[in-house]
Design a protein around this motif. Sequence first.
Motif, PDB file in Angstrom:
ATOM      1  N   ALA A  25     -34.363  -5.278  39.282  1.00 51.29           N
ATOM      2  CA  ALA A  25     -34.745  -3.999  38.664  1.00 51.29           C
ATOM      3  C   ALA A  25     -35.982  -3.574  39.457  1.00 51.29           C
ATOM      4  CB  ALA A  25     -35.080  -4.199  37.190  1.00 51.29           C
ATOM      5  N   ASP A 186     -34.643  -1.225  29.572  1.00 50.01           N
ATOM      6  CA  ASP A 186     -33.455  -1.342  30.424  1.00 50.01           C
ATOM      7  C   ASP A 186     -32.622  -2.581  30.049  1.00 50.01           C
ATOM      8  OD1 ASP A 186     -35.370  -3.125  31.320  1.00 50.01           O
ATOM      9  OD2 ASP A 186     -35.209  -2.594  33.439  1.00 50.01           O
ATOM     10  N   LEU A 188     -33.287  -5.674  29.992  1.00 50.17           N
ATOM     11  CA  LEU A 188     -33.407  -6.722  31.003  1.00 50.17           C
ATOM     12  C   LEU A 188     -33.867  -8.016  30.336  1.00 50.17           C
ATOM     13  CD1 LEU A 188     -33.634  -7.749  33.941  1.00 50.17           C
ATOM     14  CD2 LEU A 188     -35.825  -6.606  34.098  1.00 50.17           C
ATOM     15  N   SER A 251     -25.262  -8.819  35.981  1.00 52.17           N
ATOM     16  CA  SER A 251     -25.365  -7.542  35.284  1.00 52.17           C
ATOM     17  C   SER A 251     -23.968  -7.004  35.069  1.00 52.17           C
ATOM     18  CB  SER A 251     -26.198  -6.556  36.111  1.00 52.17           C
ATOM     19  OG  SER A 251     -25.562  -6.322  37.346  1.00 52.17           O
TER      20      SER A 251
END
Length: 280
Positions: A25, A186, A188, A251
Motif C-alpha cells: 500500500a 483501506d 489493511l 489481496s
Amino acid sequence: MKRSSSTDRVLPVTSVDSGHVEEIAPGIYCYTIQIVNAYFINNLEHPTQWILVDAGMPASGDKILEKAEELFGAEHQLQEIILTHGHFDHIGGIIDILEKHQVPVYVHPLEMPFLRGEQDYPTPDSTVEGGAVAKMSVVFPVEAIDISECLRPLPQDKSVPLMPGWRWIHTPGHSPGHVSLFREEDRLLLAGDAFVTLKQDSLYKVLTQKQELHGPPVYLTTDWEASQESVRTLAELRPKIAGTGHGKPMSGTDLPHELARLASNFAELAVPDHGKFVQE
Ligand SMILES: [Zn+2]
Ligand SMILES: [Zn+2]
C-alpha cells in the motif's frame, strides 16, 4: 540489553524471495528476510520517518537498516518498533537496530516476559507432523532476550502510537501476547503469525514461497483454541490486503472468503493431528 542465540546465529534457511521488497500500500513495504517478513511503514508526510513492524531473522539488523536507507534515504529516522510477537524470527535483528537507534519497542504486555529475559518460549515441537521445517525447528532459538529499557506496552485504547488510523488487535494462540495491526481506511491487515500465506511447515513451500492461506506455523503454536478464535476475529474484519509474517502478502476478493473458510474449518485445515501442543 542482553543478547541470546535468538538474535545472533544466522540460520541456514532461506527462500527465493529473500531480499525482496514489495510495496503493499502507499508507503507500506514488506521486506522478506530469508523466510520471514518485516514491514516498513513510511510516514508519507515526513518521508524520512518510518516505523518497523517485526525485526526479522537472527543477525538481520544491518540488512533491515540498509534497506531502510535505500527506501527512505541516508537521513532516515526510525521512530519506533512494533512487534506482533517475540519469536526468534520476528526479533532477530532488534538488538543491532536498537544499538544504533534508541527507539521504543511496543508489544502486548503478555509478550513482555520473553523480551525482558524473564521467560523462554516453549521449545518448538519438532515431532509435530508437517515436514522438514518442523523437524528443523529443534535448532530454532527460544531463549529470551532482554530489551527492557526500550520495551513499552501497546496503549490500552487499542491505538497504535504514531500510526493514526491503525488499531492493534490481540490475536493470541500462536503466542500469548500476539497482536495484529489493522487500518480500517483501506482494510489493511498486518497479521504476524496469526495466519500465514504459505505452509510454513513444508520446506519446499517455504523455499518457493507458494501462496496459500494457512493457520499459524505449527511447531511454535501453543494454544490452538485461542488461535482459531483469533483467525475468526481477523476474518470478521474482512481485510482487503493482508501482510503476514511468512509468505507473500495477499489481496483481492478471495481473501475475506479464504480467511472465513480457514476460521470455520480450522481443526481440519490448521491444527496438526498430533503434537505436544495439541489436545488429542
Ligand atoms: Zn511466530
Ligand atoms: Zn514467524
